[in-house]
Structure formats: structure tokens, C-alpha cells
Write an enzyme that holds these catalytic residues in place. Structure first.
Site, PDB file in Angstrom:
ATOM      1  N   TYR A  24       8.061 -36.767  -6.474  1.00  0.00           N
ATOM      2  CA  TYR A  24       8.960 -37.360  -7.477  1.00  0.00           C
ATOM      3  C   TYR A  24       8.268 -37.407  -8.841  1.00  0.00           C
ATOM      4  O   TYR A  24       8.865 -37.100  -9.874  1.00  0.00           O
ATOM      5  CB  TYR A  24       9.343 -38.776  -7.037  1.00  0.00           C
ATOM      6  CG  TYR A  24      10.408 -39.421  -7.908  1.00  0.00           C
ATOM      7  CD1 TYR A  24      11.747 -39.393  -7.542  1.00  0.00           C
ATOM      8  CD2 TYR A  24      10.065 -40.059  -9.107  1.00  0.00           C
ATOM      9  CE1 TYR A  24      12.719 -39.975  -8.333  1.00  0.00           C
ATOM     10  CE2 TYR A  24      11.039 -40.649  -9.905  1.00  0.00           C
ATOM     11  CZ  TYR A  24      12.368 -40.601  -9.521  1.00  0.00           C
ATOM     12  OH  TYR A  24      13.328 -41.178 -10.308  1.00  0.00           O
ATOM     13  N   PHE A  71      26.889 -22.537 -30.271  1.00  0.00           N
ATOM     14  CA  PHE A  71      27.472 -22.219 -28.969  1.00  0.00           C
ATOM     15  C   PHE A  71      28.468 -23.327 -28.597  1.00  0.00           C
ATOM     16  O   PHE A  71      28.366 -24.443 -29.086  1.00  0.00           O
ATOM     17  CB  PHE A  71      26.361 -22.103 -27.918  1.00  0.00           C
ATOM     18  CG  PHE A  71      26.890 -21.758 -26.565  1.00  0.00           C
ATOM     19  CD1 PHE A  71      27.469 -20.529 -26.337  1.00  0.00           C
ATOM     20  CD2 PHE A  71      26.861 -22.672 -25.522  1.00  0.00           C
ATOM     21  CE1 PHE A  71      28.000 -20.209 -25.093  1.00  0.00           C
ATOM     22  CE2 PHE A  71      27.380 -22.371 -24.280  1.00  0.00           C
ATOM     23  CZ  PHE A  71      27.954 -21.137 -24.068  1.00  0.00           C
ATOM     24  N   ASP A  72      29.425 -23.024 -27.702  1.00  0.00           N
ATOM     25  CA  ASP A  72      30.512 -23.994 -27.459  1.00  0.00           C
ATOM     26  C   ASP A  72      30.041 -25.340 -26.902  1.00  0.00           C
ATOM     27  O   ASP A  72      30.534 -26.383 -27.309  1.00  0.00           O
ATOM     28  CB  ASP A  72      31.645 -23.396 -26.612  1.00  0.00           C
ATOM     29  CG  ASP A  72      31.191 -22.821 -25.281  1.00  0.00           C
ATOM     30  OD1 ASP A  72      29.976 -22.711 -25.074  1.00  0.00           O
ATOM     31  OD2 ASP A  72      32.035 -22.473 -24.452  1.00  0.00           O
ATOM     32  N   ASP A  95      18.158 -23.299 -30.471  1.00  0.00           N
ATOM     33  CA  ASP A  95      18.898 -23.180 -29.216  1.00  0.00           C
ATOM     34  C   ASP A  95      18.441 -21.831 -28.647  1.00  0.00           C
ATOM     35  O   ASP A  95      18.816 -20.765 -29.129  1.00  0.00           O
ATOM     36  CB  ASP A  95      20.399 -23.216 -29.520  1.00  0.00           C
ATOM     37  CG  ASP A  95      21.257 -23.021 -28.282  1.00  0.00           C
ATOM     38  OD1 ASP A  95      20.703 -22.758 -27.207  1.00  0.00           O
ATOM     39  OD2 ASP A  95      22.489 -23.120 -28.406  1.00  0.00           O
ATOM     40  N   ALA A 145      18.261 -20.047 -25.575  1.00  0.00           N
ATOM     41  CA  ALA A 145      18.613 -19.409 -24.307  1.00  0.00           C
ATOM     42  C   ALA A 145      18.132 -17.952 -24.205  1.00  0.00           C
ATOM     43  O   ALA A 145      17.633 -17.519 -23.176  1.00  0.00           O
ATOM     44  CB  ALA A 145      20.124 -19.479 -24.101  1.00  0.00           C
ATOM     45  N   LYS A 200      19.134 -17.993 -18.638  1.00  0.00           N
ATOM     46  CA  LYS A 200      19.232 -16.681 -19.298  1.00  0.00           C
ATOM     47  C   LYS A 200      17.853 -16.014 -19.291  1.00  0.00           C
ATOM     48  O   LYS A 200      17.450 -15.406 -18.314  1.00  0.00           O
ATOM     49  CB  LYS A 200      19.756 -16.851 -20.723  1.00  0.00           C
ATOM     50  CG  LYS A 200      21.253 -17.116 -20.810  1.00  0.00           C
ATOM     51  CD  LYS A 200      21.606 -18.553 -20.632  1.00  0.00           C
ATOM     52  CE  LYS A 200      23.040 -18.863 -20.984  1.00  0.00           C
ATOM     53  NZ  LYS A 200      23.381 -20.260 -20.708  1.00  0.00           N
ATOM     54  N   HIS A 222      38.774 -23.764 -22.677  1.00  0.00           N
ATOM     55  CA  HIS A 222      38.799 -22.434 -22.053  1.00  0.00           C
ATOM     56  C   HIS A 222      38.355 -22.440 -20.590  1.00  0.00           C
ATOM     57  O   HIS A 222      38.752 -21.598 -19.810  1.00  0.00           O
ATOM     58  CB  HIS A 222      37.946 -21.446 -22.863  1.00  0.00           C
ATOM     59  CG  HIS A 222      36.508 -21.847 -22.956  1.00  0.00           C
ATOM     60  ND1 HIS A 222      36.096 -22.923 -23.693  1.00  0.00           N
ATOM     61  CD2 HIS A 222      35.394 -21.337 -22.389  1.00  0.00           C
ATOM     62  CE1 HIS A 222      34.782 -23.045 -23.584  1.00  0.00           C
ATOM     63  NE2 HIS A 222      34.339 -22.099 -22.796  1.00  0.00           N
TER      64      HIS A 222
HETATM   65  C1  LIG Z   1      23.335 -20.097 -26.817  1.00  0.00           C
HETATM   66  C2  LIG Z   1      23.610 -21.030 -25.688  1.00  0.00           C
HETATM   67  N1  LIG Z   1      23.256 -22.325 -25.797  1.00  0.00           N
HETATM   68  C3  LIG Z   1      23.466 -23.209 -24.808  1.00  0.00           C
HETATM   69  C4  LIG Z   1      24.063 -22.816 -23.634  1.00  0.00           C
HETATM   70  C5  LIG Z   1      24.314 -23.845 -22.551  1.00  0.00           C
HETATM   71  O1  LIG Z   1      23.491 -23.658 -21.476  1.00  0.00           O
HETATM   72  P1  LIG Z   1      23.897 -24.042 -19.971  1.00  0.00           P
HETATM   73  O2  LIG Z   1      25.020 -23.155 -19.565  1.00  0.00           O
HETATM   74  O3  LIG Z   1      22.657 -23.829 -19.199  1.00  0.00           O
HETATM   75  O4  LIG Z   1      24.300 -25.473 -19.972  1.00  0.00           O
HETATM   76  C6  LIG Z   1      24.439 -21.482 -23.467  1.00  0.00           C
HETATM   77  C7  LIG Z   1      25.099 -21.058 -22.207  1.00  0.00           C
HETATM   78  O5  LIG Z   1      25.715 -20.051 -22.076  1.00  0.00           O
HETATM   79  C8  LIG Z   1      24.222 -20.573 -24.528  1.00  0.00           C
HETATM   80  O6  LIG Z   1      24.578 -19.278 -24.430  1.00  0.00           O
END
Ligand SMILES: Cc1ncc(COP(=O)(O)O)c(C=O)c1O
Length: 458
Positions: A72, A124-125, A215, A217, A258, A450
Site C-alpha cells: 500500500y 483536449f476535451d 498536457d 499524453a 498513449k 459525445h
Molecule cells: C491530450 C490529451 N489529454 C488528456 C487526455 C485524457 O487522458 P485519459 O483518457 O487517460 O483520462 C487525453 C486522452 O485522450 C488526451 O489525448
């Protein structure tokens, strides 16, 4: 004779794919309310919905799973991951989270408050969702070239520094807690940000006293493009470029699904101890204790290994070459897509492929459905459904581009699969005179609609 290109790995384990008939797919997509997210995976032949968590782990990563330490607190797997993050990305402090949006949730719980304004290249969304959920405003400072689909600008992920400075001037550090740089910029087509642009962002952030968050990824794919496209970096290694990229950031959020090639996981990297302490409280509340934060020890081992593999040049070359291959097939068939080819996907111009479907009937979603019906290929809409409604007016937001994203999982499909995808798209393109109608919404969620939207034929 010059030797042809070949992948830098071989296949050890395979998974059976199911084929289906058009008739079956017509039934399934109707049952799914014309939302591709609602399909069952065995109703899909080639799944290009996302590159997130869909990659194939290596033998070394699977071996790492067996060696996971599930304590843990203070697990060796945590320390292994901590060492990899410091080594590759240069962050002395980190918090594991179960995925990227969880990292956003934890970090933004500390940094983003009601009334704040958060500029970035193109959020990103989920990032935008976490900002708007806190009644703050997300502002995209995307360069104009990013919206010109045929413009070959090598760094369409760049921030427009003038637009950024306007935001910083107008709102000041009291209202702007951070600038977010998304590498690569998913929203504008998996397009990279140049190091020159990152330096420019850092200078503006220092001038106005604002923090810079990456960000991250697809940070490794971003570094690969810098090596190939930015003057002065051809002889630098991917890891050297990565180190310079993150030298301009105060903190990072990571969706490890990713570029770290794991099926689940995320983290926050930080340079500042105080920020780490504040974020730790939220991490414990939302994710788990600071040395596991929503991840098993075995998954942290696989992630640490994935960070090393994901920053190998040969791996990245194989990866991006497959995306390029699909792009070259579409080019051969006269199908337009966001240029130049991005790191993780081809973003097809739905308005070119289906010119008769009205914008308010979601042409990119319609194209996604047609492609599924044609060959069982699942892509994802990056258009009006994703752009959602304006939080104040509740009107649909119509983005500059209406795109179908064909997202390629890492180390999963062969180029034969890419041939099928391209041929299916060509078939849809060739019969576009028969496709005049799209879809209308029956029900939608108040935010990030979406994922769960339900549609019917218009
Ligand atoms: C640029 C970007 N930021 C953040 C995220 C969010 O990550 P997660 O899907 O692991 O929550 C994504 C996911 O597709 C992304 O492409």
C-alpha cells in the site's frame, strides 16, 4: 538497392478479430443509437476509436507486471516509476493517478478556481471539461494555420504567442493560473509544438508570472517530430529533446495510456515541492495514497518500462511510419486530411468526403457511421458533437474543421489493416452523392456529450 522499411519489433501474442456482415452492422449501429462508443468491441473489425490504452505492451512490460510490488505504501514499483520520471522527464515530484483526466482533476483542484481563465494551444476535451466544471474559462490560442487543412506547417500544435499575450495582458496572473501546452496537440490533429514555441511560451509565462503545465499524453511523438522537423535537432536523441521540452514546464499531466504504452495509468509531474504537497491532499482524496494513486504496483512497473520504450527512436519511427502509410493511401485516393500527418492519427476532412450532409446533421459523425457500415472500421468524430454547446448560450459550437479521427493503436495493427481502412473510406467517398442526410440528437449529457449522445437518422 535501398532496403525497405520494416517494424522494429516482432509479434509474440495475437488476438482474434471478428468479421461481420453489413446487415449485422446496420442492426448493431441502430441499437447503439448511432453512437460509435456504444458498440461492443466484437462488433468492430478494426478499432481506430482511440490510441488511448489500446496499445500492445512488450515482453518486458509484461515481465514487469509479474514483478509488481503491491504494498500500500512505499512500494518498490512506485520508486521505480519515480526514478523513470525523474530520469526521462526531469520532474523531482510526482503523483500517480489512474489516468490522464484524474491527473487533471487533482492538479486543477489546487490551481483552477471559479472565474479563472486558462489559455492553451487547443485544450483536449477532458481538460476543457475540468476547467469548465470549475466555472473557469478555457481559451484556445491555436495558430490560424492549424485550421488550414492543407497547410503543411510543420508545427501546427504551436500556440499563437500574440493571442496568448493578449489573454495574459487582459486577465493578468490573478485570473490566469496557468498556460496549458498540449504535446502533441490532439485537437488540432496530433500536431507537434516546436521547441522554439515552447521557449516563447516560457518567456511570456515568466513575464506575466504564470505557471506552464504540459498536457503530455503524446510527448514522445512530439519529440520525434522536433527531431525530424526543427532546425538544429536532427542529431539530438529523443531523450535529449524530451529533457529540453520539459525544462520549460512547471508541471505536467500525463495520460500514460498513449506514449507510455500501457492500458491504464497516469501521473502528475511537478518541480515545486509546495505544489506537490497541495496536490497530494487531493490525490489521497480522489485517487489513493501518494505512492500508488489509483494504480497497482504491477501497472507502475509496466509504465516505468513503457516510458523508456516509448522514447526509443526506432519505436517512434515505426509508429509514425504506420500513420504516414495510412495517410499516403488516402492521398492516393484523393481523400483530404489534416496535413502534415500527425503522430497518432489521420484526421479526415468529413466536409470533403460527405459534402452534402448539412453541418447541423453532424457530417463527421455521419462519416464515422458510414465507414463502420462499410467495413466494421470504428473511428471517432472530432467535430460539432465533440465541440459541444457553449456553456453560456447552450448553442452548438461549430468548430473550424469537421473531422473523422482514425486513431492508430500502438504496435497493434499491420499495414494490411490500414489498406482495408483506406479502401473502405474510398468506397464511402465514391458514393457520397447518395449520402445527403446525417443524424439528429435524441438525448445528450450537459457536458462531454459525445461519449453518451443518442442519435437517430435525420
Ligand atoms: C491530450 C490529451 N489529454 C488528456 C487526455 C485524457 O487522458 P485519459 O483518457 O487517460 O483520462 C487525453 C486522452 O485522450 C488526451 O489525448
Amino acid at each position: 538497392m535501398e532496403l525497405p522499411f520494416a517494424e522494429s519489433y516482432k509479434i509474440k501474442v495475437v488476438e482474434t478479430l471478428k468479421k461481420s456482415t453489413r446487415q449485422e452492422r446496420e442492426k448493431w449501429i441502430e441499437e447503439a443509437r448511432y453512437n460509435l462508443f456504444n458498440l461492443k468491441s466484437d462488433q468492430v473489425f478494426i478499432d481506430l476509436l482511440t490510441d488511448s490504452g489500446t496499445g500492445a505492451m512488450s515482453d518486458e512490460q509484461w515481465a514487469g507486471l509479474m514483478r509488481g510490488d503491491e504494498s500500500y505504501a512505499g512500494a518498490s514499483s512506485y520508486y521505480k516509476l519515480k526514478a523513470a520520471i525523474r530520469d526521462i522527464l526531469g520532474f523531482g515530484y510526482f503523483l500517480p493517478t489512474h489516468q490522464g483526466r484524474a491527473a487533471e482533476n487533482v492538479l486543477f483542484s489546487v490551481m483552477v478556481k471559479e472565474g479563472h481563465v486558462v489559455p492553451g494551444n487547443a485544450h483536449f476535451d477532458t481538460t476543457k471539461g475540468h476547467i469548465e466544471f470549475r466555472k473557469a474559462k478555457a481559451i484556445d490560442c491555436t495558430i490560424d494555420e492549424a485550421y488550414e487543412i492543407e497547410n503543411e506547417h510543420p508545427f501546427k500544435g504551436n500556440l499563437d504567442l500574440e493571442k496568448l499575450e493578449d489573454v495574459l495582458k487582459k486577465y493578468g496572473p490573478e485570473k490566469v493560473p496557468m498556460i496549458i501546452v498540449t504535446v502533441t496537440c490532439n485537437t488540432s490533429g496530433g500536431q507537434p509544438v516546436s521547441l522554439k514555441n515552447m521557449r516563447g511560451v516560457r518567456q511570456l509565462a515568466d513575464k506575466y508570472g504564470v505557471k506552464v503545465i504540459y498536457d503530455s499524453a503524446r510527448f514522445a511523438e512530439n519529440a520525434y517530430f522536433i527531431k525530424l522537423r526543427e532546425e538544429g535537432y536532427a542529431n539530438k536523441s529523443i531523450r535529449e529533446i524530451v529533457a529540453e521540452m520539459f525544462s520549460y514546464a512547471d508541471a505536467m499531466t500525463m495520460s500514460s495510456k498513449k506514449d507510455a504504452i500501457v492500458n491504464m495509468g497516469g501521473f502528475i509531474g511537478m518541480k515545486d515541492e509546495e505544489l506537490f504537497k497541495q496536490a497530494s491532499t487531493f490525490n489521497i482524496m480522489f485517487e489513493g495514497f501518494i505512492t500508488y494513486g489509483g494504480m497497482s504496483g504491477r501497472d507502475m512497473n509496466a509504465l516505468a518500462q513503457g516510458l523508456y520504450e516509448g522514447t526509443e527512436f526506432d519505436y517512434l519511427e515505426t509508429r509514425v511510419n504506420q500513420v504516414k502509410y495510412l495517410g499516403s493511401k488516402l492521398e492516393e485516393y484523393g481523400i483530404r486530411y489534416q496535413r502534415p500527418v500527425g503522430g497518432h492519427a489521420i484526421f479526415v476532412d468529413a466536409l470533403q468526403v460527405l459534402p452534402h450532409v448539412p453541418r447541423e446533421q453532424f457530417p463527421a459523425q455521419t462519416l464515422g457511421i458510414e465507414l463502420y457500415l462499410e467495413a466494421g472500421v470504428r473511428g471517432v468524430e472530432i467535430g460539432t458533437l465533440l465541440a459541444d454547446r457553449d456553456p453560456e448560450t447552450r448553442e452548438n459550437r461549430y468548430p473550424e474543421l469537421e473531422l473523422l479521427r482514425l486513431t492508430i493503436p500502438r504496435r497493434v495493427y499491420t499495414n494490411n489493416h490500414m489498406d482495408v481502412v483506406a479502401a473502405a473510406l474510398r468506397n464511402v467517398y465514391e458514393k457520397n452523392n447518395e449520402i445527403h442526410k446525417g443524424y439528429k440528437i435524441i438525448s445528450e449529457a450537459p457536458i462531454m456529450r459525445h461519449f453518451t449522445v443518442e442519435l437517430e437518422k435525420a
